[in-house]
Structures are given as C-alpha cells and as structure tokens.
Design a protein around this motif. Sequence first.
Motif, PDB file in Angstrom:
ATOM      1  N   HIS A   1     113.445  33.112  54.023  1.00 38.14           N
ATOM      2  CA  HIS A   1     114.592  32.454  54.233  1.00 38.14           C
ATOM      3  C   HIS A   1     114.926  31.574  52.923  1.00 38.14           C
TER       4      HIS A   1
ATOM      5  N   LYS B   1     119.040  42.316  61.262  1.00 37.56           N
ATOM      6  CA  LYS B   1     118.475  41.325  62.188  1.00 37.56           C
ATOM      7  C   LYS B   1     119.252  40.841  63.267  1.00 37.56           C
TER       8      LYS B   1
ATOM      9  N   TYR C   1     119.092  38.340  66.916  1.00 38.13           N
ATOM     10  CA  TYR C   1     118.156  37.282  67.643  1.00 38.13           C
ATOM     11  C   TYR C   1     118.453  37.266  69.103  1.00 38.13           C
TER      12      TYR C   1
ATOM     13  N   TYR D   1     118.624  31.431  70.463  1.00 36.04           N
ATOM     14  CA  TYR D   1     120.046  30.792  69.858  1.00 36.04           C
ATOM     15  C   TYR D   1     121.040  31.240  70.425  1.00 36.04           C
TER      16      TYR D   1
ATOM     17  N   HIS E   1     114.460  39.169  66.558  1.00 35.61           N
ATOM     18  CA  HIS E   1     113.682  37.621  66.719  1.00 35.61           C
ATOM     19  C   HIS E   1     113.644  37.712  68.586  1.00 35.61           C
TER      20      HIS E   1
ATOM     21  N   HIS F   1     107.937  38.232  63.552  1.00 34.86           N
ATOM     22  CA  HIS F   1     106.970  37.144  63.493  1.00 34.86           C
ATOM     23  C   HIS F   1     106.281  37.247  65.151  1.00 34.86           C
TER      24      HIS F   1
ATOM     25  N   CYS G   1     108.045  25.468  64.290  1.00 40.84           N
ATOM     26  CA  CYS G   1     108.561  26.841  63.871  1.00 40.84           C
ATOM     27  C   CYS G   1     108.814  27.509  65.365  1.00 40.84           C
ATOM     28  N   SER G   2     109.725  28.519  65.177  1.00 42.00           N
ATOM     29  CA  SER G   2     110.042  29.389  66.274  1.00 42.00           C
ATOM     30  C   SER G   2     109.896  31.002  65.964  1.00 42.00           C
TER      31      SER G   2
ATOM     32  N   ASP H   1     107.963  34.722  56.769  1.00 42.59           N
ATOM     33  CA  ASP H   1     108.906  33.911  57.641  1.00 42.59           C
ATOM     34  C   ASP H   1     109.118  32.564  56.699  1.00 42.59           C
TER      35      ASP H   1
ATOM     36  N   GLY I   1     113.294  24.076  61.973  1.00 47.86           N
ATOM     37  CA  GLY I   1     112.224  25.131  62.266  1.00 47.86           C
ATOM     38  C   GLY I   1     112.056  25.951  61.307  1.00 47.86           C
ATOM     39  N   GLY I   2     110.399  26.064  61.098  1.00 49.72           N
ATOM     40  CA  GLY I   2     110.200  26.954  59.849  1.00 49.72           C
ATOM     41  C   GLY I   2     109.088  26.479  59.025  1.00 49.72           C
TER      42      GLY I   2
HETATM   43  O1  URP Z   1     111.272  28.793  62.891  1.00 48.04           O
HETATM   44  C1  URP Z   1     111.709  29.561  62.152  1.00 48.04           C
HETATM   45  N1  URP Z   1     110.808  30.929  62.266  1.00 48.04           N
HETATM   46  N2  URP Z   1     112.810  29.693  61.353  1.00 48.04           N
HETATM   47  C2  URP Z   1     113.274  30.615  60.492  1.00 48.04           C
HETATM   48  C3  URP Z   1     114.128  31.430  61.278  1.00 48.04           C
HETATM   49  C4  URP Z   1     113.704  32.524  62.190  1.00 48.04           C
HETATM   50  O2  URP Z   1     113.866  32.347  63.311  1.00 48.04           O
HETATM   51  O3  URP Z   1     113.018  33.495  61.781  1.00 48.04           O
END
Ligand code: URP
Length: 457
Positions: free
Chosen positions: A59, A148, A150, A153, A181, A237, A285-286, A313, A335-336
Amino acid sequence: MLLRNGTVVSGTGCVRQDIRIGGGRIVQTGPGLEPLEGEEVMDVSGCLVAPGGIDAHTHFDMPCGGIMTSDDFESGTRAAVAGGTTTVIDFSEPEQGASLQSGLDRWHEKADGRSFTDYSFHMTVARYDQGIEEEILSMIRQGVTSFKAYTAYKGDLGVEDRDMYRLLSLMKKHGVLLMVHCENGDILDVRREELAAGHPADISLHPLSRPNEVEHEAVSRMIDMARLLAVPVYIVHTSTRQALKEIEEAKEEGVRVYCETCPQYLFLSEEKYRLPGFEGAKYVCSPPLRSSRDQEALWRGLKQGIVDTVSTDHCSFNYKGQKDLGRVDFRLIPGGLPGVENRLELMYSQAESHGLTYSGIARMTAENPAKIFGLYPRKGVIQPGSDADLVVIRPDSSHVIDAGTQRQYVDYNPYQGMVVSHKVRHVFLRGQKIIEDGAFKTDIPAGNYLLRNTLVR
Ligand code: URP
Ligand code: ZN
Ligand code: ZN
C-alpha cells in the motif's frame, strides 16, 4: 553480462550455474558458460542467485482517514529493490462510490515514472451494482486481473455477503481473481466499541477486539462461497492457526484457495501490544499480531505448501505524527506495518532454522505470486526468455535491521535489532544493475507498468 559461479535458486531446487543476460532477459543458463568477446562478467561465487522478489501486497501512497501512508511509490519501491524485490503489486483504491477507472488513473499518476521496481495494480472493489461488470472488463483490458474485497471495514470498504457472492461469480465468469481481507466486520465493530468504552488508550485491547475467531469465521465463509461457485479465491494476510487449518482442508478437497501470509505474522507476536507506553502502536495492524502457537502453525504451513505466498502488506505510518493519532483511543491508530525492504533477507535468513529450503522461499516470494497473478513465466523464474530480474544474496553476512539505515520512508522498523544472516548484494531489473554491492547504481526509477494475464481456468 555473465553471472558466474552462483548457486541458482529456483522453485524446484538449487544448482551451481552461470547465467547469461542480454536485452533485459535471461539468455542462457548452465554450468561453465564461457564469456563472449567483450562481455561483462560478474563473479558471484558463494552467493545465491534467486528470482527477484515479487511483493504482491503493498500500500504505497494510500489515503487512510485523512492521512497518507508514509511511503510513496518512489521511497517504497526504492526500499523494495534494495531488499531484492523487483516487482510490486499495489492496491489501487477508488474513492468511496467512485469508478474503478478513477482509482486506476489515480494509481498510475502516483506510480508512473516514479517506480524503481516493475509494478502492477490490484483493484479494490467496494461496491456491486449494474455497471460493475463493464468496469471489471475494462480493468482486465488494462492489465488488472485481480481484485480485492473486504469483509471488514463495514460502512466504508466492506462488502456484504450478497455482493461478495456476486463479485466472486463475476470473477469466475471473466477468469480473474478475488483477494479477500477476511475478518468478520460486524463482530469486530461491536467488540471494538465495547472494549474501547472501558480503557480506550489501552493498546493491548487491539488484538482482543479482532480475535482469531473473527478471522477464522470470515475465511471459512469465503471458502464456502468459493466452493459453491467453484471459483478460486485468495486469502490475504492469513494470521491464525484456525484459518490455516480451514484453508488446508479446503485445499485437500480441491477448492482453489490461495493462502498468503506476511513476515509480521511469522516473526512478531502479540506481546508487542503490551510494550510500555505507546510503543505497541508500532505493531497495530489488521489482523493483529498473534500468539506463538499461530506463528508455529504458519511456519508449518509454509513448510507443507499450504501457504502459497509471503508478501508484506507494507503499509507504513510514522510513529511520530501518524500512529500518534491514536494516543487516546487505540481505534484511531492507523493500521499497518512496513517491511517491503526486509522480506527477502528475513525469509532467506530464517529458512534453514524453520526446516525450509531456499527453493521453498523462492517459490513463496517470487514464483507463486508470478503464477497466481498472471506474470509467469515472464517473472518469478530464472530461465531463458524470462525477464532478467535477479537478486544476488550473500549468506553468512550477518547484520542488524536498523531503522537508522533503512530506505523505507518511515521512522521505525518493526524488526529493529533483529539479526539477519543473509544480505542482498546485487539486484538486476530486466538486466539493468540497480544495486551493486548494496549501493544504488542509478537514481532513475526504471520500473515499468506490467499488464497481467487473466488466470488459467
Ligand atoms: O492494517 C493493515 N493491514 N492495513 C493495511 C490495509 C489492509 O487491511 O490490508
Ligand atoms: Zn487487509
Ligand atoms: Zn493490505
């Protein structure tokens, strides 16, 4: 250019071979190749020569709640190539409700002329409506063959089950891949609200708000949809032993489910959220970091071929000024984690101690992503005709990961202080020497946009 005396790593084994490069491609491989007249020769004795890494989950320059990830394409791909990755596939993201084309145009603006690696885009899809099929077809014509969605969210990027099912069905019709995700968005939203009501600043609540069950449920749901529709699905992930087990069983039944994990779930664990002060924010992170039991299961999954890919990620936010935004409420911590620069050195260094071969690492970091995402055999393999994307790695070259010397544009490194035994020495992108003896040979971003193929059905 002739690379001599290296140990060439492929998805099937390691062989002492020479490699001849010409016109940006691999021309010849074999033992004892003699230099042609005037040909440049590089002796890589004692080194591994592996396919340039493909990081299929980054990202860069991504908006997130009013801020941007700290790495853009220039800094992110500079870091990637320094770490031996020669192709990234980044997630382009349209604004809420906007067309896929607007997202793709925006991502080309961000990346074109600025990338030090070759690059391609997945497209985030957060809506299903009458026009979406035509938009997906248009993406495919422009080389975007993976999308992709989700399950988390909700109210923003999240897709409800009815639409997820319809999207999967469209993917099947057009031979493209849905990446998902997987976290149950409803459950985690409620848990986050409840947990934050008591002690909103307590970072140790982050993993409790998104527990293993939340991931497992969503993975299981996506696998059921894929089974019903007989369509492939890619789980991004993967972090839990329960989700991995679900994937393993589905694979045994013949469901085409691809499993990705990331270095943070292999090398870091949930204790980080109990670090003193605000330190734990660096690891938010998520899905969250998990327990050592989950880590062990993931390593076993790598060994047994249940995990197909290791991508990063990479989603970097500075500790100061960005992660900071969540000092009073852990839900506001962006997050990340970063890692695009460290992935290959971490994985090649830790292969042996986890019973993995170099060949297995090459499969998960290059060959499999190339195959899954429509880049094979142009990328991901060292054979005549393929792009000469090569990383020369020196084993027994112990060094310490340190934010102070990294190229990723972020003020910390989650692997800070870890000792890695393998070091990236030279990197070639389509035959061009980008890194020599660890130093950049060029300041010009030479990365090309990659049109990707649809999938084998
Ligand atoms: O927390 C994360 N992984 N952020 C990046 C966006 C995602 O959900 O992959
Ligand atoms: Zn995600
Ligand atoms: Zn991501």
